[in-house]
Motif scaffolding. Structure first.
Motif, short mmCIF file in Angstrom:
data_model
loop_
_atom_site.label_atom_id
_atom_site.label_comp_id
_atom_site.label_asym_id
_atom_site.label_seq_id
_atom_site.Cartn_x
_atom_site.Cartn_y
_atom_site.Cartn_z
N GLU A 184 -4.45 3.63 0.83
CA GLU A 184 -5.35 2.79 1.63
C GLU A 184 -5.49 1.37 1.08
N GLU A 185 -5.09 1.16 -0.18
CA GLU A 185 -5.23 -0.15 -0.83
C GLU A 185 -3.92 -0.56 -1.49
N ASP A 186 -3.85 -1.86 -1.85
CA ASP A 186 -2.67 -2.35 -2.56
C ASP A 186 -2.51 -1.61 -3.88
N ASP A 224 -8.98 -1.25 -5.06
CA ASP A 224 -10.40 -0.94 -4.90
C ASP A 224 -11.06 -0.53 -6.22
N LYS A 273 0.81 -1.23 0.00
CA LYS A 273 0.00 0.00 0.00
C LYS A 273 0.84 1.27 0.00
#
Length: 938
Positions: free
Chosen positions: A547-549, A568, A516
Motif C-alpha cells: 500500500e506504500e512506497d 508509512d 509500491k
C-alpha cells in the motif's frame, strides 16, 4: 565471574575516491627540482594530495589529523607548503619528505587565506573569525593579531618593498596595515558588497579587486615619503601629492609623533567588465602578475593580460598615429584647421582580455603558472571532483588553450550512493549518479569504470563476475566485470528501485521500489544473439503488491521471512514462500530508511529518519530496545557477519558500532566531514568501506586490539573535558586594551598541558632543592662529607637543568601562551632559575625570550615585589653581558667564514659552490632526458 564479551577495534585504513576537495584551493608545486607545472597540490578531506598531472598519479600524501583542509599556499622557494585547517590551525609541510615540523594555532575557526612574504620568512593568515595573524616562520612563533574586519577574510597580501599588508573581507572593506606599528592606517570603502579577491599588479602600483558584481575594480597606489612635522609639503615618489584617508575607527594619535602620517593613497583607476554576471569566486594572478585569471559560479575561466610599460607606450603611439591620420582626413574634407588630437590613457589599454577557457564543469578554484617561452599553464579544480590542466601561449595574437590533462579516474563525479563487497573480500563496488567503479581493496586502484544510470543500490552476483544495479529510473542494470560492458537493462519498476537483496539460496534477487511493489527475480543464462554465447539475465517470477512506497527489503538468512520497510514508518514481515503477512513492526515516528536481519534470523535492527535504531525479535515482533543512535537521520545499517554486532551510518558524519544483545554503543568511527550515505562490510567482517557527501570513500579495518567499554567512555569524557578546556576564556594580559593589535597565540589543550608540565618541573625542583638543603644540614651537623648524588630522585645531577629541559620541549609557537597560562606564584622561582641559566650560558636565546615575555606580562607585580629587585638587577647585568658576548662570537665566526671563503676563491680561482651547482644542473638535464625517453617508449 562470567566471561566478558570481547570487541575488536576498527581503525581508519585509507581515504580514496576523492581527487580534490572543494573547500580548499588548488596550487602548483615543485617536487625535488622537477619540471615546473607538472605537480599540483589539492586538499583531500583532512589530507593533501600531490598529483603528477602528466601521469595522472598520486605521488605524495601530506597526512592530516582530524580537521578538513581549507587553504594551501606553497612557499616562494618551493620547498614547503603551508596548510590551513577547519579548526584554525596552520601546519607547514616539507615537500621533500612530506613531514610537518612547524604548526601554528591562533585562529578560532577555519583558515580562509594564507600568504607568504617575498622571502618566505613570514606568513599571514586570515580566518572566518575575522582576524588576521602574522607569523614568524623562522622563530616558529606568532608576531601579532590584527583586528578590524567584521566578516570572513578573503585575501591578505604582503607588499614586497614596504612593511605593509593589505587585506580584504566579506565586510566590503579593503584595509591597509602598517606592520611596524600594527595598526590600520587606511580603509577603502569603494565596494558596495563583499570583496571576494584581489591581486597586486604593475610592481605593486595597482590593486585589482573582485566583488559580487561583474566589475573588476582597479585602484592606483601612490606611495608618498614620510615627512617630519617641521618640514613642508611631502615629496611625492610617484604621481601627485594626495592626502591619506584615516581609518574611520582609528582616530588615535600617531604612534610615532615625529611622523605626520603613513602616506599612501589609493585612487580608483577604472573597471574591467567580466563576461560573467555573478560574483567573483576566485581571482588570482601568476607569480609575475602578468596574467590574471578570474571566474564566477560557471564553467568559464576568463584570462586577462597586464601589458608592460613599453607595450602600453607602443599601443598609445599607434593610437595617436591613428588619431592624427583621422584628424588629417577630417581636416582635408572640411578644409578647416583642427586641434592636435590627444589620446587619453585608459585602463583597457593596460589590461586586455587574453582568452576564455571553457571547462567541462563548474569551476571551484584556479591557479596559474608562467613558464619559459611565454607558456601559461592553468590548473582548474572543478566542482565535480575533477582536476583539469590547460596550456596556452600568451605571445600569440589569438591564444588557444589546449587541455593537457584531466584527472577523473580516481573518483566519482557525484556522490556514491551504494557500496558492495565481493564474496572474496578483495573487490569493492561503488556506484554514483553516472558511473560504477570496481576497486581493488588492497591497492585502492580502480579496476573497472562503467557508465550507468543513477544508481541507488547494488550487489555482486554469486561468482563475482557480474554486478547488478538498481537505478532511480526503475531499471535493473547487469554489468560484466571481465569486459566492463553492460549486459542488459531490465525495465523492472515504474518508480525508483530503492533496495535489492540477494536470496539466501543465491538463485535470485528481490527488488523494492517506489511503485509500491516488491518483485522476485531468478538468475538465468540465455544465449546472446550477437555473440552466440551464454550471458546472465534475471527473470521475473512473483510480485508482492503493497500500500506504500517500499524503502528497503531484506531476506532472513534462513530464507523463511521477508522484511519490507514502507513509507508509512512501519516494517512489514511476510513469509517468503506464501507471501502471507506475518508481523508489523511499528514504533518509528519517521520512515525506516535501512534495516538488517542477524545471521541466525532471530533479531532485526531498523534505522529511521527519526534518528533512532530499534531492535526487534523476529519470533513475536516485540521491540527489545529503542536507542537514540545519531544526531540526524540513520542512513544505513548492517550486521557484521556471524555476530550480533552491527554498524550504523548517519547524516551526522559518524559511523557507530552497536551490540544488539547488550544494547551498547561499542565505538564511534569519526572521519567523514559530510553526511555518510552508505557503508558495506566485507563477508569476513575484517573490513568496512563507507561513502559520504564529501566525495570520499573510507576504508576501515578490524585490528586485534580489544575494546574495553569503560575505557572508551573514560576517553570520550576526557576528550570532552579537553575540548571545553580549550574553549574556555582566553588568558588576559594585565594592562592590555582590546585594540587593533593583539597577541597571536591561542589557548589550546597543548598550551595548558605545557604550562602544567612547567609547574610540575618547578614543584619537583623545589622539592629536590629542599631535600638537598636538609641533606647538607644533616651532613654538616654529623660532620660528614656532603654527597648530593645519594639523595637525588631526578635523572640529572642538577635539578635546575630539568626545568630548562621541560621548557625546551614546549613548541616554539606555544611557548608564550603556555607562560601566559602559568600562575604568578611560580614566576619568582622561574626568574631566579633564568638568572642561573644566563650566568652558565645555557640556552641564552630561549631564556631571554621567556624572561622578556614574563617581565612584559607581569611587570606590575614584579616591580612592586621588593624580594625580586635584586634578582631583576642581577638579570639586567648578566643578560646584557651574555648577549654581548654571544653577539661578538657570532660576528667573529661570520667574519672568519667570509675570510676563508675569499681565501679559497683566490687560491682556486673559482667561485665557491659553483661546482656543486653545475653538477646539480647536469643531474636535472639527465633526469629530464630519461623521463622523455620513458614517455616516448610508453
Amino acid at each position: 565471574m562470567g566471561l566478558t564479551k570481547q570487541y575488536l577495534r576498527y581503525v581508519a585504513s585509507a581515504v580514496f575516491g576523492v581527487i580534490g576537495s572543494q573547500k580548499a584551493n588548488i596550487t602548483y608545486v615543485t617536487l625535488r627540482g622537477g619540471e615546473k607545472g607538472r605537480y599540483v597540490a589539492v586538499a583531500a578531506c583532512e589530507h593533501v594530495f600531490i598529483w603528477d598531472v602528466r601521469k595522472g598519479e598520486k605521488v605524495l600524501i601530506l597526512q592530516g589529523q582530524k580537521h578538513e583542509v581549507t587553504f594551501l599556499c606553497p612557499s616562494p622557494d618551493g620547498v614547503h607548503i603551508a596548510v590551513g585547517y577547519e579548526d584554525g590551525a596552520v601546519r607547514i609541510f616539507s615537500l621533500l619528505n612530506g613531514e610537518s615540523n612547524v604548526s601554528f594555532n591562533g585562529h578560532k575557526s577555519a583558515v580562509s587565506v594564507i600568504h607568504y612574504d617575498a622571502l618566505g620568512a613570514r606568513l599571514v593568515t586570515g580566518s572566518k573569525d575575522t582576524d588576521v595573524i602574522v607569523w614568524d616562520i623562522i622563530n616558529e612563533c606568532g608576531l601579532y593579531r590584527l583586528r578590524g574586519h567584521k566578516d570572513v577574510i578573503t585575501q591578505a597580501l604582503f607588499l614586497r618593498d614596504k612593511n605593509l599588508l593589505v587585506t580584504c573581507s566579506k565586510d566590503s572593506f579593503v584595509k591597509w596595515w602598517d606592520l611596524d606599528t600594527q595598526h590600520c592606517f587606511k580603509t577603502m570603502v569603494g565596494h558596495r558588497s563583499e570583496v571576494w579577491g584581489m591581486v597586486l599588479l604593475s610592481q605593486e602600483s595597482r590593486l585589482l579587486t573582485g566583488s559580487a558584481d561583474s566589475e573588476l575594480r582597479a585602484w592606483d597606489i601612490n606611495y608618498l615619503e614620510e615627512v617630519r612635522k617641521d618640514s613642508g609639503e611631502p615629496t611625492v615618489k610617484k604621481g601627485k601629492t594626495l592626502l591619506v584617508d584615516d581609518d574611520e575607527e582609528d582616530n588615535k594619535e600617531d604612534v610615532d609623533e615625529s611622523l605626520e602620517e603613513r602616506i599612501l593613497s589609493c585612487e580608483k583607476a577604472g573597471s574591467i567588465l567580466r563576461e560573467a554576471r555573478d560574483r567573483v569566486v576566485s581571482l588570482t594572478a601568476d607569480r609575475h602578475a602578468r596574467v590574471i585569471a578570474c571566474h564566477g559560479n560557471d564553467s568559464v575561466l576568463e584570462l586577462f593580460t597586464v601589458l608592460s610599460e613599453e607595450e602600453v607606450q607602443k599601443k598609445m603611439t599607434k593610437k595617436l598615429k591613428k588619431a592624427k591620420k583621422k584628424a588629417t582626413k577630417a581636416q582635408e574634407a572640411s578644409g578647416e584647421e583642427t586641434e592636435e588630437p590627444v589620446v587619453k590613457r585608459m585602463l583597457k589599454d593596460e589590461i586586455i582580455r587574453l582568452t576564455n577557457i571553457k571547462a567541462s564543469s563548474k569551476i571551484r578554484w584556479v591557479d596559474c603558472l608562467s613558464c619559459a617561452g611565454g607558456e601559461l599553464k592553468v590548473a582548474l579544480l572543478l566542482q565535480n571532483n575533477t582536476v583539469e590542466t590547460y596550456s596556452l601561449k600568451t605571445s600569440h595574437k589569438t591564444p588557444v588553450a589546449d587541455k593537457t590533462a584531466r584527472l577523473t579516474l580516481g573518483g566519482h563525479r557525484t556522490d556514491v550512493r551504494t557500496l558492495a563487497f565481493s564474496s572474496d573480500n578483495l573487490a569493492v563496488l561503488s556506484a554514483s549518479g553516472d558511473t560504477v567503479k570496481v576497486w581493488n581493496r588492497s591497492t585502492l586502484q580502480v579496476i573497472r569504470t562503467m557508465a550507468c544510470e543513477y544508481a541507488l543500490c547494488s550487489l555482486f552476483v554469486p561468482g563475482d563476475r557480474q554486478i547488478i544495479l538498481g537505478t532511480k529510473s526503475g531499471k535493473l542494470q547487469i554489468f560484466e566485470l571481465g569486459s566492463g560492458s553492460l549486459l542488459e537493462t531490465v525495465d523492472a519498476h515504474d518508480g525508483a528501485v530503492w533496495s535489492i537483496c540477494l536470496a539466501p539460496d543465491q538463485r535470485g534477487i528481490i527488488s523494492g521500489s517506489a511503485d509500491k511493489t516488491v518483485k522476485f527475480w531468478e538468475f538465468e543464462l540465455v544465449k546472446d544473439k550477437e555473440t552466440s554465447q551464454k550471458r546472465l539475465t534475471v527473470k521475473h517470477k512473483r510480485t508482492l503488491q503493497l500500500e506504500e512506497d517500499v524503502l528497503c527489503v531484506k531476506f532472513s538468512p534462513d530464507h523463511r521471512l521477508l522484511a519490507v520497510s514502507l513509507l508509512d514508518c512501519t516494517v512489514k514481515i511476510f513469509y517468503t514462500d506464501t507471501l502471507k503477512f506475518f508481523l508489523s513492526l511499528y514504533g518509528h515516528k519517521l520512515p525506516v530508511l535501512c534495516l538488517d536481519i542477524s545471521h541466525d534470523s532471530t533479531i532485526i535492527a531498523t534505522g529511521s529518519a527519526d534518528r533512532n535504531v530499534k531492535i526487534w525479535g523476529l519470533d513475536f515482533g516485540d521491540c527489545h530496545r529503542s536507542m537514540f543512535a545519531h544526531d540526524d537521520s540513520v542512513m544505513f545499517l548492517q550486521f557484521v557477519p556471524k555476530t550480533h554486532l552491527f554498524f550504523t551510518a548517519g547524516k551526522d558524519k559518524k559511523i557507530k558500532q552497536w551490540d544488539a544483545d547488550k544494547f551498547e554503543n561499542i565505538q564511534t568511527l569519526e572521519g567523514h566531514h559530510r553526511e555518510v550515505w552508505c557503508l558495506a562490510i566485507s563477508p569476513n567482517g575484517d573490513h568496512l568501506v563507507s561513502s559520504s557527501h564529501d566525495k570520499s570513500l573510507r576504508l576501515w579495518e578490524r585490528t586485534r586490539e580489544p575494546i574495553i567499554l569503560e575505557e572508551e567512555r573514560e576517553m570520550e569524557r576526557e576528550a570532552e573535558f579537553e575540548e571545553s578546556l580549550a574553549k574556555g576564556d582566553a588568558p588576559v594580559v594585565p594592562g592590555e586594551t582590546q585594540g587593533e593589535a593583539a597577541p597571536a597565540g591561542k589557548k589550546t589543550v597543548e598550551t595548558v598541558k605545557a604550562a602544567e608540565r612547567i609547574m610540575e618541573a618547578l614543584e619537583l625542583y623545589k622539592g629536590e632543592t629542599r631535600k638537598m638543603e636538609e641533606h647538607r644540614y644533616a651532613c654538616e651537623s654529623a660532620g660528614k662529607e656532603v654527597d648530593y648524588k645519594l639523595n637525588l630522585s631526578l635523572p640529572l645531577f642538577k635539578p635546575s637543568r630539568y626545568v630548562l629541559d621541560v621548557i625546551k620541549k614546549v613548541r616554539s609557537s606555544e611557548l608564550e601562551v603556555s607562560l601566559l597560562v602559568l600562575p604568578f606564584p611560580y614566576v619568582p622561582e622561574l626568574l631566579k632559575l633564568f638568572n642561573s641559566y644566563i650566568q652558565q650560558g645555557l640556552e641564552v636565546e630561549l631564556v631571554c625570550r621567556c624572561l622578556f615575555f614574563l617581565l612584559k606580562i607581569h611587570f606590575g607585580q614584579i616591580s612592586s615585589n621588593q624580594m625580586l629587585l635584586s634578582v631583576i638587577d642581577e638579570l639586567r647585568t648578566n643578560t646584557l653581558s651574555k648577549v654581548r658576548e654571544i653577539r661578538d662570537v657570532m660576528g667573529f665566526n661570520s667574519a672568519a667564514l667570509q675570510f676563508l671563503q675569499r681565501e679559497i676563491e683566490s687560491k682556486e680561482d673559482v667561485m665557491f659552490f659553483a661546482d656543486a651547482t653545475g653538477r646539480l644542473e647536469e643531474k636535472k638535464k639527465k633526469r629530464r632526458k630519461r623521463e622523455r625517453a620513458v614517455l616516448t617508449i610508453a
